[in-house]
Design an enzyme around this catalytic site. Structure first.
Site, mmCIF file in Angstrom:
data_model
loop_
_atom_site.group_PDB
_atom_site.id
_atom_site.type_symbol
_atom_site.label_atom_id
_atom_site.label_comp_id
_atom_site.label_asym_id
_atom_site.label_seq_id
_atom_site.Cartn_x
_atom_site.Cartn_y
_atom_site.Cartn_z
ATOM 1 N N TYR A 190 38.584 43.881 46.858
ATOM 2 C CA TYR A 190 38.763 43.271 48.167
ATOM 3 C C TYR A 190 40.018 43.844 48.824
ATOM 4 O O TYR A 190 41.093 43.248 48.798
ATOM 5 C CB TYR A 190 38.894 41.751 48.050
ATOM 6 N N GLY A 191 39.880 45.010 49.402
ATOM 7 C CA GLY A 191 40.997 45.664 50.058
ATOM 8 C C GLY A 191 41.181 47.081 49.570
ATOM 9 O O GLY A 191 40.270 47.700 49.007
#
Length: 329
Positions: free
Chosen positions: A52-53
């Site tokens: 996530y990122g």
């Protein structure tokens, strides 16, 4: 209160994906404020992902910053991390090398500030037998105390039954919303109920379609990652917004917001015979939205039946995921 691995969690959890997995991540201090708001409102089951990122700024780096600022919160949060899917989430790798690399990286990024209570392979690796994947996770990480337990993500019922013969499953994370009630009928919820495994419901607001925030395609920024999802494609988006209005009318009639109705419905499903404990994990970035999502409303049996009937009758336009995102079939 629901429990996971013997720890009490609030009836509503918190999904951290939207804080870092976006073209324009929100400022880190705003992200930390959002997380603090979630915890203050009883949302102590936090769900995050290794991917996530970016490698420089993702769920784990954000969590490390949060617990550096609020070390007293570490024992209050039950943390679930998805990994073993590559840093772009599209390279499923449940091999011993892939699992070790993923878990070790997550632990390294947390810098010892917080225990990983649950580690989930984001998807099942079709090239690696489950006993191999879970053998590494259980023997090298659970039994040594490096992680608390093992969860499953985006799996079908047969995988749950197969996995349960190999390990103790802490939780099963699958998509569940009024727009996506599939797991209630395809055996997944039934398997969780039979094996007494909590079901973590991600996207209970159908990635924003059930928030009332969107009025037209123009409300999505050009950079929004939602554009890759078929339900947000131009040919489907407006039709889905029109469907959402049916639930919005029911929420208005009840005197609550659409998100409160949608989230409360996922929890009310637990009351039905043969249903598992369901813990929804809505994601939001603004404290006001987080507070709204934490406020549950009572769903009567008649309302539950009406919502279930509507959910099964509507025809949502578009698939849940684009074809390039792997699934468990």
């Amino acid at each position: 209160m629901p429990t996971i691995l013997g720890k009490e969690v609030g009836p509503v959890g918190y999904g951290l994906m939207g804080l870092t997995w976006r073209p324009d991540p929100i400022p880190i201090e705003d992200a930390i404020a959002a997380m603090k708001t979630a915890l203050q409102n009883g949302m102590n089951l936090w769900n995050a992902g290794e991917f996530y990122g970016t490698p420089e700024y993702n769920s784990l780096t954000l969590l490390e910053r949060y617990f550096a600022k609020y070390p007293e919160d570490a024992d209050k949060v039950v943390l679930s991390i998805k990994g073993a899917a590559g840093l772009d989430a599209h390279k499923v790798d449940g091999s011993p090398e892939g699992v070790r690399s993923s878990v070790d990286r997550c632990l390294e990024l947390l810098k010892g500030r917080k225990t990983i209570d649950i580690f989930e392979c984001a998807r099942r690796d079709p090239k690696t037998p489950l006993y191999v994947t879970f053998g590494v996770l259980d023997k090298e990480y659970v039994q040594t105390g490096k992680i608390g337990g093992i969860g499953l993500s985006e799996v079908k019922a047969s995988t749950i039954h197969e996995a349960a013969k190999l390990i103790k499953i802490a939780a099963v994370e699958v998509e569940l919303s009024l727009f996506t009630p599939d797991v209630l009928d395809n055996g997944v919820a039934a398997a969780c109920a039979e094996l007494k495994i909590p079901l973590i419901a991600y996207a209970p607001l159908s990635r924003g379609l059930l928030t009332g925030q969107f009025k037209s395609l123009g409300d999505l920024s050009e950079q929004s990652m939602l554009h890759v999802y078929p339900r947000f494609h131009p040919e489907a988006f407006q039709a889905n917004l029109d469907l959402a209005k049916q639930f919005e009318a029911l929420a208005s009639k009840k005197g609550c917001t659409l998100p409160q109705l949608a989230i409360s419905w996922t929890i009310a499903v637990s009351r039905k015979p043969g249903s598992p404990t369901v813990i929804p994990i809505p994601g939001a970035t603004k404290p006001s939205r987080i507070e709204e999502n934490s406020k549950l409303v009572e769903i009567t049996d008649d309302e539950l039946a009406e919502l279930e009937k509507t959910a099964k009758e509507i025809k949502v336009a578009g698939k849940r995921y684009p074809d390039f995102i792997p699934s468990d079939g």
